[in-house]
Scaffold this motif. Structure first.
Motif, PDB file in Angstrom:
ATOM      1  N   HIS A 261      75.303 -19.751  39.433  1.00 29.61           N
ATOM      2  CA  HIS A 261      73.927 -19.548  38.979  1.00 29.61           C
ATOM      3  C   HIS A 261      73.102 -18.740  39.981  1.00 29.61           C
ATOM      4  O   HIS A 261      72.139 -18.077  39.607  1.00 29.61           O
ATOM      5  N   VAL A 262      73.491 -18.809  41.265  1.00 30.94           N
ATOM      6  CA  VAL A 262      72.783 -18.024  42.286  1.00 30.94           C
ATOM      7  C   VAL A 262      73.628 -16.838  42.771  1.00 30.94           C
ATOM      8  O   VAL A 262      73.368 -16.260  43.828  1.00 30.94           O
ATOM      9  N   GLY A 263      74.670 -16.515  41.990  1.00 30.43           N
ATOM     10  CA  GLY A 263      75.455 -15.319  42.294  1.00 30.43           C
ATOM     11  C   GLY A 263      76.450 -15.478  43.429  1.00 30.43           C
ATOM     12  O   GLY A 263      76.816 -14.499  44.091  1.00 30.43           O
ATOM     13  N   LEU A 264      76.917 -16.719  43.672  1.00 29.51           N
ATOM     14  CA  LEU A 264      77.875 -16.966  44.745  1.00 29.51           C
ATOM     15  C   LEU A 264      79.165 -17.568  44.191  1.00 29.51           C
ATOM     16  O   LEU A 264      79.180 -18.156  43.110  1.00 29.51           O
ATOM     17  N   ASN A 265      80.266 -17.403  44.957  1.00 33.50           N
ATOM     18  CA  ASN A 265      81.541 -18.026  44.625  1.00 33.50           C
ATOM     19  C   ASN A 265      81.676 -19.288  45.464  1.00 33.50           C
ATOM     20  O   ASN A 265      81.696 -19.220  46.704  1.00 33.50           O
ATOM     21  N   TYR A 266      81.766 -20.445  44.814  1.00 36.21           N
ATOM     22  CA  TYR A 266      81.780 -21.725  45.542  1.00 36.21           C
ATOM     23  C   TYR A 266      82.923 -21.815  46.547  1.00 36.21           C
ATOM     24  O   TYR A 266      82.807 -22.459  47.598  1.00 36.21           O
ATOM     25  N   ILE A 267      84.050 -21.170  46.250  1.00 37.08           N
ATOM     26  CA  ILE A 267      85.232 -21.243  47.118  1.00 37.08           C
ATOM     27  C   ILE A 267      84.925 -20.733  48.524  1.00 37.08           C
ATOM     28  O   ILE A 267      85.479 -21.225  49.514  1.00 37.08           O
ATOM     29  N   ASP A 268      84.018 -19.776  48.620  1.00 38.80           N
ATOM     30  CA  ASP A 268      83.683 -19.179  49.918  1.00 38.80           C
ATOM     31  C   ASP A 268      82.828 -20.097  50.794  1.00 38.80           C
ATOM     32  O   ASP A 268      82.639 -19.811  51.979  1.00 38.80           O
ATOM     33  N   HIS A 269      82.300 -21.175  50.228  1.00 38.82           N
ATOM     34  CA  HIS A 269      81.288 -21.944  50.953  1.00 38.82           C
ATOM     35  C   HIS A 269      81.577 -23.437  51.073  1.00 38.82           C
ATOM     36  O   HIS A 269      80.865 -24.144  51.781  1.00 38.82           O
ATOM     37  N   ILE A 270      82.621 -23.925  50.405  1.00 39.65           N
ATOM     38  CA  ILE A 270      82.899 -25.367  50.420  1.00 39.65           C
ATOM     39  C   ILE A 270      84.011 -25.712  51.414  1.00 39.65           C
ATOM     40  O   ILE A 270      85.036 -25.041  51.467  1.00 39.65           O
ATOM     41  N   VAL A 271      83.773 -26.771  52.192  1.00 42.51           N
ATOM     42  CA  VAL A 271      84.757 -27.283  53.138  1.00 42.51           C
ATOM     43  C   VAL A 271      85.126 -28.704  52.717  1.00 42.51           C
ATOM     44  O   VAL A 271      84.239 -29.549  52.558  1.00 42.51           O
ATOM     45  N   ILE A 272      86.414 -28.957  52.498  1.00 42.64           N
ATOM     46  CA  ILE A 272      86.861 -30.306  52.148  1.00 42.64           C
ATOM     47  C   ILE A 272      86.926 -31.128  53.429  1.00 42.64           C
ATOM     48  O   ILE A 272      87.651 -30.798  54.360  1.00 42.64           O
ATOM     49  N   ASP A 273      86.152 -32.200  53.464  1.00 44.77           N
ATOM     50  CA  ASP A 273      85.983 -32.991  54.679  1.00 44.77           C
ATOM     51  C   ASP A 273      86.416 -34.435  54.418  1.00 44.77           C
ATOM     52  O   ASP A 273      85.786 -35.140  53.613  1.00 44.77           O
TER      53      ASP A 273
END
Length: 330
Positions: A261-273
């Motif tokens: 929705h804000v023009g970003l790819n979630y894969i680039d910003h999520i860290v599995i913790d």
């Protein structure tokens, strides 16, 4: 004029329910616990703070609940108060039991002793299903809670049924599946995601740390779900109802909608913790709202994409305001 009393009025559901009841012409009272921080921001957000009557009280204090029932002269009582964050319930299990579990019987006793004809709504939860015993959960699905929160809610649910059957009181439980909104607390995963999408887009955050993003949930809009609460108390008899959309989505898919929705790819910003994994995970929740749809004539109006984009837009507005204030201070 009808009068209603809401515990948990400063929470997400309490604020939306108060707004709904005010729009229906009710005099609305809310029980509020004394806190040193501002807990009224949701009522302010909806523009209704000045229209509700607040009474100090606590779910662990029977005398304050009796007083609230008497002052409000309510014909309907909605119990939305709880220690409602699942993660915290492992760290504070006794507090969760006292507020989320025993608090229910305190309020039921306050009603029974004051005026047993008052109609009562109990906020039950899909977390009571926990380790699901059926692929789609309905009112007849066996419960198997997987957190101290779920266990405490199960006590609240069954004591509500017990008072209905023991004292012929009009008590109803809404077994609500996950419901979200711009008023959701930041500690909940949906709001954590939409807030992060806004912050990352505006350059004030880099990464989002999450746990199990393949967990599946049945997500709806809180504003739709409070209408079901009201409808339950308009029926001739008290009963239990599953309130859900009947559709399940992974946390991963929800992240994709928010970031896209804000023009970003979630894969680039999520860290599995790993620190965000639960001690006992609930992998899948999917509700069957057929009974509520047929008997209450209720249905969800907001789909997941509309809900998440609404939340992202609200968080973008919030974060822009924060950035602007910070810039002015500097």
């Amino acid at each position: 004029m009808k009068s209603a009393l809401i515990t948990g009025i400063t929470g997400q559901d309490g604020a939306y329910l108060a707004q709904l009841l005010l729009n229906k012409g009710y005099e609305v009272y809310g029980v509020i616990a004394r806190r040193s921080t501002d807990t009224l921001w949701r009522l302010n957000y909806l523009g209704i703070k000045e229209q509700v009557n607040l009474i100090e009280g606590d779910m662990s204090d029977l005398s304050s609940l009796i007083r609230a029932v008497q002052i409000s002269n309510a014909s309907e009582v909605y119990n939305l108060a709880a220690q409602s964050f699942v993660g915290t319930s492992w760290e504070q299990p006794i507090l969760t039991a006292n507020v989320t579990g025993v608090g229910v019987v305190n309020l039921l006793e306050a009603i029974r002793l004051t005026d047993p004809t008052i109609r009562y709504y109990q906020a039950s939860t899909s977390e009571m299903f926990g380790l699901v015993q059926e692929p789609i959960q309905s009112e007849t699905t066996p419960f198997y809670p997987r957190s101290p929160y779920g266990v405490a809610k199960l006590y609240g649910h069954w004591i509500t049924v017990n008072y209905r059957e023991s004292f012929n009181m009009h008590t109803s439980s809404g077994i609500l599946f996950n419901h979200e909104s711009p008023l959701r607390g930041i500690e909940f995963v949906t709001r954590k995601v939409t807030d992060a999408a806004a912050r990352i887009k505006l350059g004030v955050q880099d990464k989002l740390h999450l746990g199990n993003i393949d967990a599946k949930r049945d997500w709806g809009f809180a504003g739709d779900y409070v209408e079901a609460m009201w409808l339950m108390l308009q029926q001739d008899q008290g009963d239990d109802y599953v309130v859900a959309t009947g559709k399940t989505t992974t946390v991963r898919d929800m992240c994709e909608i928010a970031f896209k929705h804000v023009g970003l790819n979630y894969i680039d910003h999520i860290v599995i913790d790993p620190q965000f994994y639960r001690p006992a995970e609930v992998d899948l929740l999917l509700g069957n709202p057929t009974k509520a749809m047929k008997q209450l004539n209720w249905e969800p109006k907001t789909n997941l994409e509309q809900l998440i984009t609404m939340m992202v837009d609200a968080d973008m507005k919030r974060v822009k305001g924060e950035v602007q204030i910070l810039a002015e201070v500097q």
